[in-house]
Scaffold this active site. Structure first.
Site, mmCIF file in Angstrom:
data_model
loop_
_atom_site.group_PDB
_atom_site.id
_atom_site.type_symbol
_atom_site.label_atom_id
_atom_site.label_comp_id
_atom_site.label_asym_id
_atom_site.label_seq_id
_atom_site.Cartn_x
_atom_site.Cartn_y
_atom_site.Cartn_z
ATOM 1 N N HIS A 43 47.514 53.040 37.209
ATOM 2 C CA HIS A 43 47.234 52.158 35.798
ATOM 3 C C HIS A 43 45.962 53.512 35.183
ATOM 4 C CE1 HIS A 43 45.883 48.290 32.929
ATOM 5 N NE2 HIS A 43 45.509 50.556 32.603
ATOM 6 N N GLU A 70 51.123 51.511 34.445
ATOM 7 C CA GLU A 70 50.838 50.692 33.816
ATOM 8 C C GLU A 70 50.042 51.656 32.586
ATOM 9 O OE1 GLU A 70 50.739 46.977 35.893
ATOM 10 O OE2 GLU A 70 49.250 48.087 35.862
ATOM 11 N N HIS A 190 47.736 40.096 37.924
ATOM 12 C CA HIS A 190 46.592 40.333 37.688
ATOM 13 C C HIS A 190 46.244 38.788 38.504
ATOM 14 C CE1 HIS A 190 43.073 42.064 35.799
ATOM 15 N NE2 HIS A 190 42.740 40.369 35.998
ATOM 16 N N ASP A 191 45.484 38.608 39.686
ATOM 17 C CA ASP A 191 44.597 38.455 40.781
ATOM 18 C C ASP A 191 45.745 37.398 41.043
ATOM 19 O OD1 ASP A 191 41.947 38.992 39.512
ATOM 20 O OD2 ASP A 191 41.595 37.226 38.926
ATOM 21 N N GLY A 213 47.449 44.838 43.350
ATOM 22 C CA GLY A 213 46.311 45.612 44.121
ATOM 23 C C GLY A 213 45.309 45.227 43.950
#
Length: 237
Positions: A43, A70, A190-191, A213
């Site tokens: 990203h 991204e 995400h999370d 990530g």
């Protein structure tokens, strides 16, 4: 099986903190694929505070699984994606200077803009995905843009699940089901972490891919990168 794409931004953050090229993001990507991950995600942001644009170019030749780039589709980002030709581009409405992603696209308000950008990528054979909140209206708006997939923004689920609220999965399941009904592919990220990924996977219809990530790289500090990648793969079966 849901595919695991590993976001290596945090490896670049560590490298940039010291200067030089240690850890090496290209070597990390090669190793992560060897450990079994089915994709590599990056990203890049305009300030290049972690992944640099040159990293994207260097990674293109070594990512043999799925390369997912991204970002907010500003001109420099669009040019980079067209140069690197990843298997997938994920459009994220990041504000300049944002620490991390905080929301999905309003696919109704920005529908025309997204249609134009997506058409550019699809003309080059690049699969497209749109980062969205778990809102059925946003899923329906995404369909109208011509995108191939949506990526569910999972921060709210992860936060609530950590507090013991398993019902937080409900809007995500509903949004994913609507995407499946509309013949959109479903990604998520995400999370997501080792603690919540199995529950999430079990409750989301048609989940094709997760991009992880921060949690994965953090967990690797305790358990080792090879072990953590395979722990995720087991939970995603």
């Amino acid at each position: 099986m849901t595919k695991l794409s590993v976001n290596i931004n945090k490896i670049a953050t560590l490298r940039n903190a010291r200067g030089g090229n240690v850890p090496n993001v290209v070597e990390a990507a090669v190793a992560i694929q060897r450990f079994g991950a089915q994709g590599i995600t990056i990203h890049p942001r305009p300030d290049e505070r972690h992944i640099r644009y040159q990293d994207a170019r260097d990674l293109r030749s070594v990512v043999t699984t799925e390369f997912n780039i991204e970002g907010n589709p500003q001109h420099n980002f669009i040019d980079l994606v067209l140069e690197c030709r990843p298997e997938q581009v994920t459009l994220v409405p990041d504000a300049i200077g944002a620490i991390t992603s905080t929301a999905g696209w309003d696919t109704v308000r920005h529908q025309s803009y997204l249609q134009e950008v997506i058409a550019v990528f699809k003309a080059q054979g690049i699969r497209t995905s749109i980062f969205v909140d778990p809102d059925v209206k946003m899923i329906e708006g995404a369909k109208a843009t011509g995108t191939d997939r949506i990526e569910l923004y999972t921060e709210s689920f992860a936060h609530q699940y950590a507090l013991g609220n398993e019902h937080a999965i409900a809007p995500y399941a509903a949004a994913a089901q609507r995407a499946v009904d509309l013949e959109l592919g479903v990604n998520a990220g995400h999370d997501l972490s080792l603690e919540n990924i199995r529950f999430f996977k079990q409750n989301i219809p048609g989940l094709l891919e997760v991009s992880i990530g921060h949690a994965l790289i953090s967990e690797a500090l305790y358990f080792g990168l090879d072990n953590v990648v395979n722990m995720y793969l087991q939970k995603l079966k």
